[in-house]
Every structure is written in structure tokens, then in C-alpha cells.
Design a protein around this motif. Structure first.
Motif, PDB file in Angstrom:
ATOM      1  N   TYR B  14       0.832  -1.209   0.000  1.00 29.55           N
ATOM      2  CA  TYR B  14       0.000   0.000   0.000  1.00 29.55           C
ATOM      3  C   TYR B  14       0.867   1.260   0.000  1.00 29.55           C
ATOM      4  CZ  TYR B  14      -3.749   3.157   1.650  1.00 29.55           C
ATOM      5  OH  TYR B  14      -4.659   4.172   1.788  1.00 29.55           O
ATOM      6  N   GLU B  15       1.922   1.242   0.819  1.00 27.25           N
ATOM      7  CA  GLU B  15       2.770   2.426   0.970  1.00 27.25           C
ATOM      8  C   GLU B  15       3.763   2.600  -0.172  1.00 27.25           C
ATOM      9  OE1 GLU B  15       2.371   4.682   3.193  1.00 27.25           O
ATOM     10  OE2 GLU B  15       0.913   3.614   4.434  1.00 27.25           O
ATOM     11  N   ALA B  16       4.021   1.546  -0.902  1.00 21.87           N
ATOM     12  CA  ALA B  16       5.075   1.582  -1.912  1.00 21.87           C
ATOM     13  C   ALA B  16       4.647   2.377  -3.140  1.00 21.87           C
ATOM     14  CB  ALA B  16       5.447   0.161  -2.321  1.00 21.87           C
ATOM     15  N   SER B  17       5.627   2.958  -3.834  1.00 22.23           N
ATOM     16  CA  SER B  17       5.357   3.605  -5.107  1.00 22.23           C
ATOM     17  C   SER B  17       5.287   2.533  -6.198  1.00 22.23           C
ATOM     18  CB  SER B  17       6.468   4.595  -5.443  1.00 22.23           C
ATOM     19  OG  SER B  17       7.661   3.886  -5.736  1.00 22.23           O
ATOM     20  N   ALA B  18       4.840   2.929  -7.378  1.00 20.56           N
ATOM     21  CA  ALA B  18       4.779   1.989  -8.499  1.00 20.56           C
ATOM     22  C   ALA B  18       6.152   1.374  -8.750  1.00 20.56           C
ATOM     23  CB  ALA B  18       4.275   2.705  -9.746  1.00 20.56           C
ATOM     24  N   ARG B  19       7.167   2.215  -8.760  1.00 23.82           N
ATOM     25  CA  ARG B  19       8.517   1.721  -9.047  1.00 23.82           C
ATOM     26  C   ARG B  19       9.020   0.796  -7.943  1.00 23.82           C
ATOM     27  NH1 ARG B  19      10.706   4.144 -13.384  1.00 23.82           N
ATOM     28  NH2 ARG B  19       9.345   5.754 -14.258  1.00 23.82           N
ATOM     29  N   GLN B  20       8.701   1.123  -6.701  1.00 28.57           N
ATOM     30  CA  GLN B  20       9.105   0.265  -5.585  1.00 28.57           C
ATOM     31  C   GLN B  20       8.404  -1.087  -5.668  1.00 28.57           C
ATOM     32  OE1 GLN B  20       8.100   3.004  -2.436  1.00 28.57           O
ATOM     33  NE2 GLN B  20      10.218   3.691  -2.195  1.00 28.57           N
ATOM     34  N   ARG B  21       7.141  -1.090  -6.096  1.00 26.54           N
ATOM     35  CA  ARG B  21       6.417  -2.365  -6.208  1.00 26.54           C
ATOM     36  C   ARG B  21       7.059  -3.252  -7.267  1.00 26.54           C
ATOM     37  NH1 ARG B  21       0.579   0.613  -6.057  1.00 26.54           N
ATOM     38  NH2 ARG B  21       0.574   0.993  -3.797  1.00 26.54           N
ATOM     39  N   ILE B  22       7.391  -2.653  -8.398  1.00 25.25           N
ATOM     40  CA  ILE B  22       8.034  -3.442  -9.460  1.00 25.25           C
ATOM     41  C   ILE B  22       9.363  -4.001  -8.969  1.00 25.25           C
ATOM     42  CG2 ILE B  22       9.163  -3.311 -11.710  1.00 25.25           C
ATOM     43  CD1 ILE B  22       7.021  -1.382 -12.623  1.00 25.25           C
TER      44      ILE B  22
ATOM     45  N   GLY C  24      10.644  10.125  -6.281  1.00 24.93           N
ATOM     46  CA  GLY C  24       9.479  10.939  -5.970  1.00 24.93           C
ATOM     47  C   GLY C  24       8.323  10.759  -6.929  1.00 24.93           C
ATOM     48  N   VAL C  25       7.222  11.400  -6.566  1.00 25.10           N
ATOM     49  CA  VAL C  25       5.978  11.306  -7.316  1.00 25.10           C
ATOM     50  C   VAL C  25       5.357  12.698  -7.371  1.00 25.10           C
ATOM     51  CG1 VAL C  25       3.603  10.412  -7.175  1.00 25.10           C
ATOM     52  CG2 VAL C  25       5.531   8.913  -6.653  1.00 25.10           C
ATOM     53  N   VAL C  26       4.717  13.017  -8.479  1.00 23.34           N
ATOM     54  CA  VAL C  26       4.061  14.320  -8.589  1.00 23.34           C
ATOM     55  C   VAL C  26       2.688  14.225  -7.932  1.00 23.34           C
ATOM     56  CG1 VAL C  26       3.268  16.110 -10.161  1.00 23.34           C
ATOM     57  CG2 VAL C  26       5.287  14.765 -10.742  1.00 23.34           C
ATOM     58  N   ALA C  27       2.615  14.716  -6.703  1.00 25.15           N
ATOM     59  CA  ALA C  27       1.371  14.695  -5.948  1.00 25.15           C
ATOM     60  C   ALA C  27       1.396  15.911  -5.033  1.00 25.15           C
ATOM     61  CB  ALA C  27       1.251  13.407  -5.147  1.00 25.15           C
ATOM     62  N   SER C  28       0.285  16.189  -4.417  1.00 24.22           N
ATOM     63  CA  SER C  28       0.220  17.349  -3.529  1.00 24.22           C
ATOM     64  C   SER C  28       1.278  17.231  -2.440  1.00 24.22           C
ATOM     65  CB  SER C  28      -1.178  17.402  -2.912  1.00 24.22           C
ATOM     66  OG  SER C  28      -1.247  18.440  -1.986  1.00 24.22           O
ATOM     67  N   GLY C  29       2.110  18.268  -2.308  1.00 21.54           N
ATOM     68  CA  GLY C  29       3.154  18.247  -1.292  1.00 21.54           C
ATOM     69  C   GLY C  29       4.361  17.404  -1.647  1.00 21.54           C
ATOM     70  N   ASN C  30       4.409  16.932  -2.903  1.00 21.70           N
ATOM     71  CA  ASN C  30       5.487  16.032  -3.312  1.00 21.70           C
ATOM     72  C   ASN C  30       6.043  16.509  -4.645  1.00 21.70           C
ATOM     73  OD1 ASN C  30       7.183  13.764  -3.292  1.00 21.70           O
ATOM     74  ND2 ASN C  30       5.512  12.367  -2.754  1.00 21.70           N
ATOM     75  N   LEU C  93      16.035  15.895  -3.697  1.00 26.01           N
ATOM     76  CA  LEU C  93      17.273  16.135  -4.458  1.00 26.01           C
ATOM     77  C   LEU C  93      18.394  15.270  -3.888  1.00 26.01           C
ATOM     78  CD1 LEU C  93      17.018  20.024  -4.882  1.00 26.01           C
ATOM     79  CD2 LEU C  93      16.847  18.320  -6.709  1.00 26.01           C
ATOM     80  N   ALA C  94      18.489  15.219  -2.563  1.00 27.64           N
ATOM     81  CA  ALA C  94      19.531  14.402  -1.924  1.00 27.64           C
ATOM     82  C   ALA C  94      19.313  12.915  -2.212  1.00 27.64           C
ATOM     83  CB  ALA C  94      19.548  14.654  -0.422  1.00 27.64           C
ATOM     84  N   GLN C  95      18.040  12.477  -2.154  1.00 24.54           N
ATOM     85  CA  GLN C  95      17.720  11.079  -2.475  1.00 24.54           C
ATOM     86  C   GLN C  95      18.124  10.763  -3.910  1.00 24.54           C
ATOM     87  OE1 GLN C  95      13.503  11.115  -1.591  1.00 24.54           O
ATOM     88  NE2 GLN C  95      13.776  10.075   0.380  1.00 24.54           N
ATOM     89  N   GLY C  96      17.933  11.745  -4.787  1.00 26.55           N
ATOM     90  CA  GLY C  96      18.286  11.559  -6.187  1.00 26.55           C
ATOM     91  C   GLY C  96      19.774  11.325  -6.369  1.00 26.55           C
ATOM     92  N   ILE C  97      20.579  12.121  -5.663  1.00 27.70           N
ATOM     93  CA  ILE C  97      22.033  11.954  -5.744  1.00 27.70           C
ATOM     94  C   ILE C  97      22.414  10.563  -5.257  1.00 27.70           C
ATOM     95  CG2 ILE C  97      24.270  12.755  -4.873  1.00 27.70           C
ATOM     96  CD1 ILE C  97      23.022  14.729  -6.778  1.00 27.70           C
ATOM     97  N   ARG C  98      21.826  10.153  -4.117  1.00 32.15           N
ATOM     98  CA  ARG C  98      22.149   8.823  -3.568  1.00 32.15           C
ATOM     99  C   ARG C  98      21.836   7.743  -4.595  1.00 32.15           C
ATOM    100  NH1 ARG C  98      20.463  10.266   1.329  1.00 32.15           N
ATOM    101  NH2 ARG C  98      18.400   9.329   1.204  1.00 32.15           N
ATOM    102  N   LYS C  99      20.715   7.919  -5.265  1.00 33.47           N
ATOM    103  CA  LYS C  99      20.286   6.892  -6.214  1.00 33.47           C
ATOM    104  C   LYS C  99      21.191   6.818  -7.433  1.00 33.47           C
ATOM    105  CE  LYS C  99      15.964   4.711  -7.002  1.00 33.47           C
ATOM    106  NZ  LYS C  99      14.649   4.752  -7.605  1.00 33.47           N
ATOM    107  N   ILE C 100      21.598   7.978  -7.944  1.00 34.84           N
ATOM    108  CA  ILE C 100      22.423   7.946  -9.159  1.00 34.84           C
ATOM    109  C   ILE C 100      23.842   7.512  -8.826  1.00 34.84           C
ATOM    110  CG2 ILE C 100      23.336  10.320  -9.309  1.00 34.84           C
ATOM    111  CD1 ILE C 100      22.337  10.200 -12.306  1.00 34.84           C
TER     112      ILE C 100
END
Lengths: 246, 304, 105
Positions: B14-22, C24-30, C93-100
Motif C-alpha cells: 500500500y505504501e510503496a510507489s509503483a517503481r518500488q512495487r516493481i 518521488g511522485v508528482v502529488a500534492s506536497g510532493n 534532491l539528496a535522495q536523487g544523488i544517492r540513487k544515481i
């Protein structure tokens, strides 16, 4: 045109169609003497579990008969029935089941033609009209995903603002022209001309792939759908090849 | 095992994003995306409403391996525009399903959707229709199309109709499956017909446990990504027929459902009729106890 | 939508070999942040699309702080903002750096 006018113009050779509540069912004779099955949901009625299960059964009986005769679905409905009972009983399965019956009938050699002559919205539209192999409409038909006032409430925009935006794009507002431009309706019949030859022309079209995306692109209502779908399919094919030869 | 401990073992679906689920679903490192976000295939229709776009238009599609088996996967992001179907969003799934037919590759749909995106209503509606047709064509080609339902947006509207074309459906307690949402029923028919703020009512009517008991879904799992993964692996082994015989079997079970439960006023009555000993306790039962109590549920095996 | 663009000298470049990451996701507050490794290692560009108008100064501050503190060199960063608070922006932004910078499998 009234429903009787429509049937008379479609079937000068005669038809035997009965009305039961919100639905019609029967058969007619085409100009070449061959039979055609006629089903429908009428008088702007909602499509709920009770209606969907009856329509689906009729389609299944037709397919089991093996007569490979075409099936014409007349559509003048509202939306799916919005009620606690219908959802409690699993309306989505009933509507999907009806759509599957139509899709399978087409796959089993029965041409399925939808004739939208009144309204149809949302789940009812998807489960009937949009599940046929070819969907045509008469002028004055009014398909909708949602009515504009409800859209205004949900999007929190005024109706005037929505109407102004609807002038610039066919992609969201209800109406026949927009659904034609989007590729969902193959054509609008001429109600000043006999309908029988227009039906015959539809039945002569060869069965083929779902071309609604292509139609939407050609007419300008959906410029991206066909291209995106084609690209995804192509990428999947390339990936599959690579996996098997990599 | 408490809910906290369960989540420590395996993240919440439920909490996971689409990418996290995949990521959690497929074999490690096996996922490759088609038309990823760098290609910026955004919706052409949101700017006119001054709404923000998402680079993948709210759906991630691609291929991966599930316990070694190649599969195609689509995951909706329920937090972007409520996971709703727009032109590009829908077309990505349509294309993936057509590939499933051509390549005879099984496909997983990770539903998380409120239905059709109103700002692109006609395109969204047509996408639903094209997807349903593509699912049936894939199934007739011998492909299994498995639906997973357990996200924040549920599986509503056109999404629920697509779900009804899948060969197998997996749902968690958090999942909801319904054509009209609670608010829509209340707005159209009044609060006496349906009080959309009565969460218990919503879950009794459209939630995962009720759908499972009714035969509306085939598998019930914990809200854990690993549970969904196990269930998906299993679901791919299910029967693959999609013909008139299966349609007839479904007709029979849906007719029987109306005969058995057509007069019921609430899910509790249905569960009682199913022979469940203490139907009012169903919502509070943890998964293992619920599955035991669900022994006499309606099922849709070879009838979906 | 308001569009903002920044091009900054980055004191540290992103490590690793991944060419792309998204968080991240494009949503309210995100917000969603797409990072692409395709620039000279001492440059960082950030393009922002946001529905919240008039916060240019805030974005400026967050972006400059980010590029000064993190290893952002070599990255073209694209943001779709759903109305996130500055601390959420900084986090993504910081999470993005960690991921790349994550090692490739």
C-alpha cells in the motif's frame, strides 16, 4: 428517429424484436435474406447487474448456436447503475462479463455492431457500445464519460471555464463529435437516408485489428495514443529478441 | 505476528510507489523499462488545466523476470492524478498488452487507479476499451494476465472493468474494487443509499475481504510486497483458457450469485449466507484466521 | 505552470556510473526528480516546473544550497513539482544523488 423508425429503416425485410423492461431482443432479416441478431438497452436506462447478466446470456446463446450471424446492439442508456446493491454484488464483474461476451462473439465469427442512437455513459458505454467490433452512431446521440456539471464539481472549475477549455480540445467534453474525433466511433450515419444500406456497408468491412487509435490520430482527437502503443509494443519485441539471443 | 513486525519483514504494498512495487516484485535487477521518464512522454492535455505533469504519465511499463519466468509488467502510480487513465498512460498499457499477444508473454497489471482522468475523459475511456480488447486477445493467445490490487487509489471505474477481464486477480485487505466510488454513489443517490464516510461500510461493500469471499478475486494476501510476489508467481501457473466454455461458466456463477445474494442488504448477510460462523468478526480477523473462515467462499476458478 | 532554470558550478561531481535516476511522485506536497548524467563534471543544471507561482527566491536558495552541499556535478536535473515544501524538495534532491551514485548491478 424513434426506435421503431430506426428498426423499420434498418430492416425493410422485417424483424421480430421484443421489449422487456429496459432491453430489447430478437432477430431481423438482412437484405440478402440472412439473419441478424438484435439486442439492446433502451430508453436511457442504467446498466446494472440485472441487465448486464441478461444481455450477456443472450449473447452467449447466440455464440453457442454457432450460426455466425452478426449481432447488432442498439444503445440508448445512461451510465452504470450507481447503487449500493450493484456494487455489493460486484458490478464490475457483470459489466466486464458483458464486454467479454461481445468481444468473444466477435472473435468467434459474429460481427458485432454497436448503434448508439441515444445516450450512453461511463461503465455502460464501455461494456456495450465500446465492446463491439464496429461502433456507429446516429446524429443526436450523446455519449459521455461524465456530464459537464459533475466534471465541474470534481475538477473544482466553473462550467463556463470548462466550456471555454472544451472549445480548444475534443479530449474531455462529452458529445458525439468529440467521441468521433477521438476515434471511438467509426462513423455517424445519415439519418435522412435509408439505414439498411449503411448497415450493409458496415457488415462488409473486414474484421481486423482495433483501429480506434489510428482513427483518433488521423482525425486529430488522439494524436499520441497509437504512436505510444506502437512504440511500447516494438520495444517489447526488441527486448524479447535480445533476451533470446543475448 | 503483529502488523509492525510484518512490515519489518517485508515492505507494505500500500505504501510503496509503483517503481518500488516493481522492484520488489521482480527478480533482482531484471526490470527494464519501456518509454522511461527520460523520454518525457508526458500528457499533452494537462497544461491547459495548469496541472503538473509526470514524466512517465503515472504508469511504469516494461519487462522483467518473475522467479526466472519472463513477464511484462505495468504498474500504476496511484498518487499521480489518482492513478487515473489518460491518453499516454493508457496507451502504454495497450501497447504492452499487444506485445503480450505477439510474444506469448504473461503480463502483470499492478492496478492503482480511480478510473478515467476527467481532463482527458474521452481518451481515457477509449484507452479502457482498447485495453479490455487487448487483454482478451492476449488471453485467447494463451497469455495469463494477472491483476494485483492493493494500492491507495484502489481499482475503480474503468480500472475495475479491466480487472474483470484478467485471468486471475490478487487483492489485499487494503484493496478496493468497484465501478462507482463511494462519493459518486452518495452524490448521485444520497447518503441513505451510501454514506461515503463510513469506512467500514466502504470496505464491507468493495474491499478486499468481501471481494475475495464473493469470488470477485481469486487470491487474498497480506499487505506485503513479498506476499504479492509469491501470489503472482503462483497465479502465472493458473489455467489459460479464454473461450465460450469459460464465459458460460462465468455466466453460471454470476447468475448463481444473484440468486444466492441478490436480496442481501449488506455484506454481513452475504457472509452469513456463505456459512461463515461469525460474519461480523470478518473485518477484524488477521489474514490466517480470515483465510480459514473463508473456506466456503465463492470462487471463480475456470470461470473468469 | 511556472518554469525555472538554474545553471550552477558544482564543486563536487556525482560518483558512480549510472546515467539516470528518478525519485518521488508528482502529488500534492510532493515532487519528482529526474537526474541525467550528461554534463561536464563541474556543471549542474536544474529545470523546474511548478504549479506554485512566485517562489523563485525559495527555489533559488534550495537549489544553491543543494549544489553547494551535495555531489551534483555532471547532472542535468529536472523537477516536476506538485507543491512541495522546501525541506521535501531538498530531501528528494539528496535522495536523487544517492540513487544515481548507487553502484550498478
Amino acid at each position: 428517429m424513434t426506435r421503431d423508425d430506426i428498426l423499420a429503416s434498418l430492416f425493410p425485410n422485417g424483424s421480430k424484436i421484443e421489449t422487456t423492461g429496459a432491453m430489447i431482443a430478437g432477430q431481423a432479416i438482412l437484405p440478402d435474406g440472412k439473419p441478424i441478431h438484435v439486442l439492446g438497452i433502451i430508453e436511457g436506462q442504467p446498466l446494472g447487474v440485472d441487465e448486464a447478466i441478461v444481455l450477456a446470456r443472450q449473447i452467449i446463446e447466440i455464440v453457442k448456436s454457432g450460426d455466425r450471424a452478426p449481432i447488432l446492439i442498439l444503445v440508448d442508456s445512461s451510465s452504470q447503475r450507481m447503487s449500493k446493491r450493484d456494487e455489493l454484488l460486484g458490478l464490475s464483474e457483470y459489466l466486464s462479463h458483458l464486454a467479454k461476451a461481445l468481444l468473444l462473439a466477435e472473435a468467434e465469427g459474429h460481427r458485432t455492431v454497436g448503434l448508439l442512437y441515444g445516450g450512453s455513459a461511463a461503465g455502460a458505454f464501455i461494456a456495450t457500445a465500446l465492446a463491439t467490433g464496429t461502433l456507429v452512431a446516429l446524429p443526436g446521440a450523446h455519449p459521455a464519460v461524465m456530464d459537464l456539471p459533475s466534471m465541474a464539481r470534481v475538477t473544482k472549475l466553473s462550467i463556463d471555464v470548462l466550456k471555454a477549455k472544451a472549445e480548444t480540445t475534443p479530449v474531455f467534453a462529452p458529445g458525439l463529435d468529440n467521441m468521433v474525433l477521438s476515434g471511438g466511433i467509426h462513423g455517424v450515419w445519415d439519418d435522412n437516408a435509408p439505414l439498411a444500406p449503411q448497415l450493409a456497408a458496415v457488415l462488409r468491412r473486414p474484421q481486423g485489428k482495433d483501429d480506434r487509435g489510428r482513427l483518433g490520430a488521423a482525425r486529430g482527437g488522439r494524436r499520441k495514443a497509437a504512436e505510444i502503443a506502437d512504440r511500447v509494443a516494438a520495444l517489447a519485441a526488441v527486448a524479447h529478441q535480445a533476451a533470446h539471443h543475448g | 505476528m503483529t502488523q509492525v513486525a510484518a512490515n519489518n519483514v517485508s515492505p507494505s504494498w500500500y505504501e510503496a510507489s509503483a517503481r518500488q512495487r516493481i522492484d520488489a516484485l521482480v527478480d533482482a535487477g531484471s526490470f527494464a523499462e519501456f518509454i522511461g521518464p527520460a523520454l518525457r512522454e508526458i500528457s499533452p492535455h494537462l497544461a491547459i488545466f495548469d496541472l503538473p505533469e509526470q514524466f512517465d504519465d503515472g504508469i511504469v511499463v516494461g519487462h522483467g523476470r518473475l522467479d526466472g519466468t519472463p513477464v511484462l509488467i505495468a504498474a500504476q502510480e496511484g498518487r499521480f492524478m489518482g492513478g487515473a487513465f489518460g491518453e499516454v498512460h493508457g496507451a502504454k498499457l495497450t501497447g504492452l498488452l499487444r506485445a503480450a499477444s505477439a510474444l506469448k508473454q504473461d503480463l502483470l497489471i499492478l492496478f492503482d487507479t480511480g478510473g478515467v482522468r476527467l481532463q482527458e475523459a474521452n481518451a481515457g475511456e477509449l484507452a479502457i476499451a482498447e485495453i479490455m480488447r487487448a487483454v482478451i486477445e492476449a488471453r485467447r493467445a494463451g497469455v495469463n494476465v494477472v491483476g494485483l490490487i492493493g494500492g491507495r487509489a484502489g481499482c475503480y471505474g474503468g480500472g475495475s472493468l479491466i480487472a474483470g477481464t484478467c485471468s486471475r486477480l490478487i487483492i489485499s485487505e487494503q484493496g478496493r474494487l468497484s465501478v462507482s466510488g463511494p462519493e459518486v454513489i452518495e452524490t448521485n443517490r444520497g447518503i441513505e443509499e451510501f454514506d461515503s464516510r463510513d469506512r467500514a461500510l466502504v470496505w464491507r461493500t468493495m474491499g478486499g475481504k468481501h471481494r475475495y469471499l464473493l469470488g470477485g478475486t481469486d487470491v487474498f494476501v497480506d499487505d506485503e510486497v513479498l506476499a504479492f510476489r509469491e501470489a503472482a508467481i503462483d497465479a502465472l501457473k493458473a489455467g489459460r483458457r479464454c473461450d465460450v466454455a469459460v464465459l458460460e461458466a462465468e455466466q453460471a456463477r454470476l447468475e448463481r450469485r444473484l440468486q444466492r445474494f441478490g436480496e442481501a442488504e449488506d455484506a454481513i448477510e452475504i457472509w452469513q449466507t456463505l456459512g461463515i460462523a461469525n460474519p461480523t468478526e470478518i473485518p477484524a480477523l488477521p489474514t490466517a484466521a480470515f483465510l480459514r473462515a473463508a473456506n466456503d467462499r465463492e470462487n471463480a476458478d475456470d470461470a473468469r | 505552470m511556472e518554469k525555472l532554470s538554474f545553471r550552477l558550478i558544482a564543486p563536487r561531481s556525482a560518483s558512480g556510473t549510472r546515467t539516470q535516476a528518478i525519485v518521488g511522485v508528482v502529488a500534492s506536497g510532493n515532487l519528482e526528480v529526474l537526474l541525467e548524467r550528461n554534463l561536464p563534471t563541474d556543471i549542474c543544471t536544474i529545470d523546474i516546473a511548478t504549479a506554485a507561482h512566485g517562489f523563485g527566491m525559495v527555489w533559488d536558495a534550495v537549489v544553491r544550497d543543494f549544489v553547494a552541499r551535495r555531489s551534483a556535478g555532471g547532472l542535468h536535473i529536472s523537477v516536476n513539482d506538485g507543491g512541495a515544501r522546501p525541506d521535501t524538495v531538498a530531501l528528494r534532491l539528496a535522495q536523487g544523488i544517492r540513487k544515481i551514485e548507487e553502484p550498478e548491478r
